[in-house]
Design a protein around this motif. Sequence first.
Motif, mmCIF file in Angstrom:
data_model
loop_
_atom_site.group_PDB
_atom_site.id
_atom_site.type_symbol
_atom_site.label_atom_id
_atom_site.label_comp_id
_atom_site.label_asym_id
_atom_site.label_seq_id
_atom_site.Cartn_x
_atom_site.Cartn_y
_atom_site.Cartn_z
ATOM 1 N N VAL A 91 0.819 -1.222 0.000
ATOM 2 C CA VAL A 91 0.000 0.000 0.000
ATOM 3 C C VAL A 91 0.845 1.260 0.000
ATOM 4 C CG1 VAL A 91 -1.927 -1.151 1.125
ATOM 5 C CG2 VAL A 91 -0.225 0.028 2.533
ATOM 6 N N ARG A 166 -8.706 -0.092 3.726
ATOM 7 C CA ARG A 166 -8.652 1.360 3.529
ATOM 8 C C ARG A 166 -8.277 1.725 2.096
ATOM 9 N NH1 ARG A 166 -5.069 4.292 7.879
ATOM 10 N NH2 ARG A 166 -5.694 6.044 6.552
ATOM 11 N N ARG A 167 -7.579 0.815 1.423
ATOM 12 C CA ARG A 167 -7.169 1.062 0.047
ATOM 13 C C ARG A 167 -8.224 0.616 -0.975
ATOM 14 N NH1 ARG A 167 -4.154 4.243 1.524
ATOM 15 N NH2 ARG A 167 -1.893 4.323 1.357
ATOM 16 N N TRP A 168 -9.303 0.007 -0.495
ATOM 17 C CA TRP A 168 -10.272 -0.596 -1.416
ATOM 18 C C TRP A 168 -10.870 0.437 -2.381
ATOM 19 C CZ3 TRP A 168 -11.462 -5.446 -2.695
ATOM 20 C CH2 TRP A 168 -12.624 -5.667 -3.439
ATOM 21 N N GLN A 170 -9.800 3.384 -3.241
ATOM 22 C CA GLN A 170 -8.840 4.066 -4.109
ATOM 23 C C GLN A 170 -8.205 3.142 -5.148
ATOM 24 O OE1 GLN A 170 -8.610 4.163 -0.750
ATOM 25 N NE2 GLN A 170 -8.924 6.292 -0.147
ATOM 26 N N THR A 171 -8.495 1.850 -5.038
ATOM 27 C CA THR A 171 -7.880 0.879 -5.945
ATOM 28 C C THR A 171 -8.810 0.604 -7.122
ATOM 29 O OG1 THR A 171 -6.736 -0.169 -4.101
ATOM 30 C CG2 THR A 171 -6.887 -1.437 -6.127
ATOM 31 N N ALA A 235 -0.775 3.681 -4.632
ATOM 32 C CA ALA A 235 -1.869 4.505 -4.095
ATOM 33 C C ALA A 235 -1.716 5.947 -4.554
ATOM 34 C CB ALA A 235 -1.861 4.433 -2.566
ATOM 35 N N SER A 238 0.220 8.093 -2.249
ATOM 36 C CA SER A 238 1.670 7.915 -2.300
ATOM 37 C C SER A 238 2.266 8.747 -3.423
ATOM 38 C CB SER A 238 2.013 6.437 -2.496
ATOM 39 O OG SER A 238 1.516 5.663 -1.428
#
Length: 535
Positions: A91, A166-168, A170-171, A235, A238
């Motif tokens: 991530v 939490r990345r779901w 934005q992915t 991400a 990032s």
Amino acid sequence: MNPILTMFISLIATSGVFTVFLCIYAYLKRKDIPGAYTFIIYTAVQAIYIFAHAFEMASDTLAQVKGWTMIEYIGIAGAPAIGLLIVMQYVGINMNRKRISLLFVIPTLTFIIVITNDFHHLFYKSMYFRENTPFLTTDTVIGQYYIVHGAYTFGCMLAAVVLLLRRWRQTKKAYRLQLLTLMAGQFLPMTGAFVYLMGVTPYGVDPVPMLLCVTSAMYIWAIVSTKMLTVIPIAKESIFESMREGVVVLDFADRLIDFNGAMIYMFPGLSTQMLGLTLDEAWIQLSGTPFPVERSQDGEQVEMVWRNTAGREFYYQIRSSVVRGRNGDPIGSLLMLIDVTEQHLLQDQLEQLAYYDGLTKLFNRTEFLRRSKSLLTEMQRDNLPLSIILFDIDHFKNINDTYGHDVGDLAIQHVVAIVKRLEAEAPEALIGRYGGEEFVIALPGCSLEQAAILAERIRAQLAAESMSGSFGTMSVTASFGLSQAGSGQFELSGKAGQTLESLLRDADIALYQAKRAGRNQVRVFEPQAASPLLT
């Protein structure tokens, strides 16, 4: 061997084979896989745990069980922390070595306590074979440290799952299968361990090694179908934070919505407390003035100058982009600030080399001639005079021969310093270094009489101020020649349509007359006869 036991051991062995395959694959593809060595270690310790557990189940004595349990904890102690590291790398969360080492404090203590358990019984109070089971199955009475290790293990796995969740949003959908696989790799073993601790598994068998068979199969499937290890989504946060350029996000009302770390580095006073303010309001807090440049059209570039608290100037190129919603309507704007200070400094250096003399910082001969020609054209168009003062240092060759070229350079700088002192009297004057010890001044809109007065002041100042140094005290004087281009009231010495070359030639003739007359004097060029205007 009991058929049921054989089935369990076969499942565990299969899980171990899958895990070893993953380890070998990661090693062979290590150059193409980000964080490959972490994944290699992760699968290696899991394989140690899985095969050691298989041997533990095949053991006939408690001593053998204890021995294989110690080997199991080579893998099981650190595996949760390594799994968390893999997820953090995935991530885009970077950890320094100190923080990584802190992750392994408890796993290290766990391994030490397990192998020394017979001396303190902090991990297992006792270990025994269960009764009334179709095959030998061990059970334990846990000690105090077992709770610490269990809490840490569940904590690592849960943290990994939360990070992935939490990345779901934005992915992109194309990469969500990777997220699901990684979440399953953490969630299934965590669930199996919980069920085992509740004591509801068949025959009291630990299901985790067999569940690792499922997770390993999912990893292999994800590697083949989604390139899970070799293609990792980055991400947006990032990218945003790692950009070297400053980025500001504004809403439709020009309010500050977000900015990246580069902006804080560029403008140290910027803070999250300014979010919600308009860009002008935030800039007033930063510098006392509204944002210094107008926002350009989409895709256009403008430039701004920023002076920090130390007085140093920075140059930023600003690119503006419109942010549009799903229906294509503008919903805000994005400003990208690119630091071009170094390019400006380089440009200034090149300009200095191209236009200015290195010793005196005056215009060099080429640049003086270029600017003076334009000035002469302008004066002739407006029917205004242009006077030229040409002067050089008296006996300069003797200074170089007697004291050396270093002192000669000091003499040149001494003369220039005095000339610049009188710039306030003629702010529009162009001053240049015409040759080695020869200088030239162009005075737009200045009559010949005014030019002669200024030249006399310079001459008098030079004669009055000696130059001192390690060589002693030296008087530096100069001789001056003047000419003028003009018409009307300047009929005696000015000629309509004169060129700069003829003006300089006339001034040179007057300068030569000053030299022949004894130096340290001012002479004006006269077409008929050379006579001093000032003596």
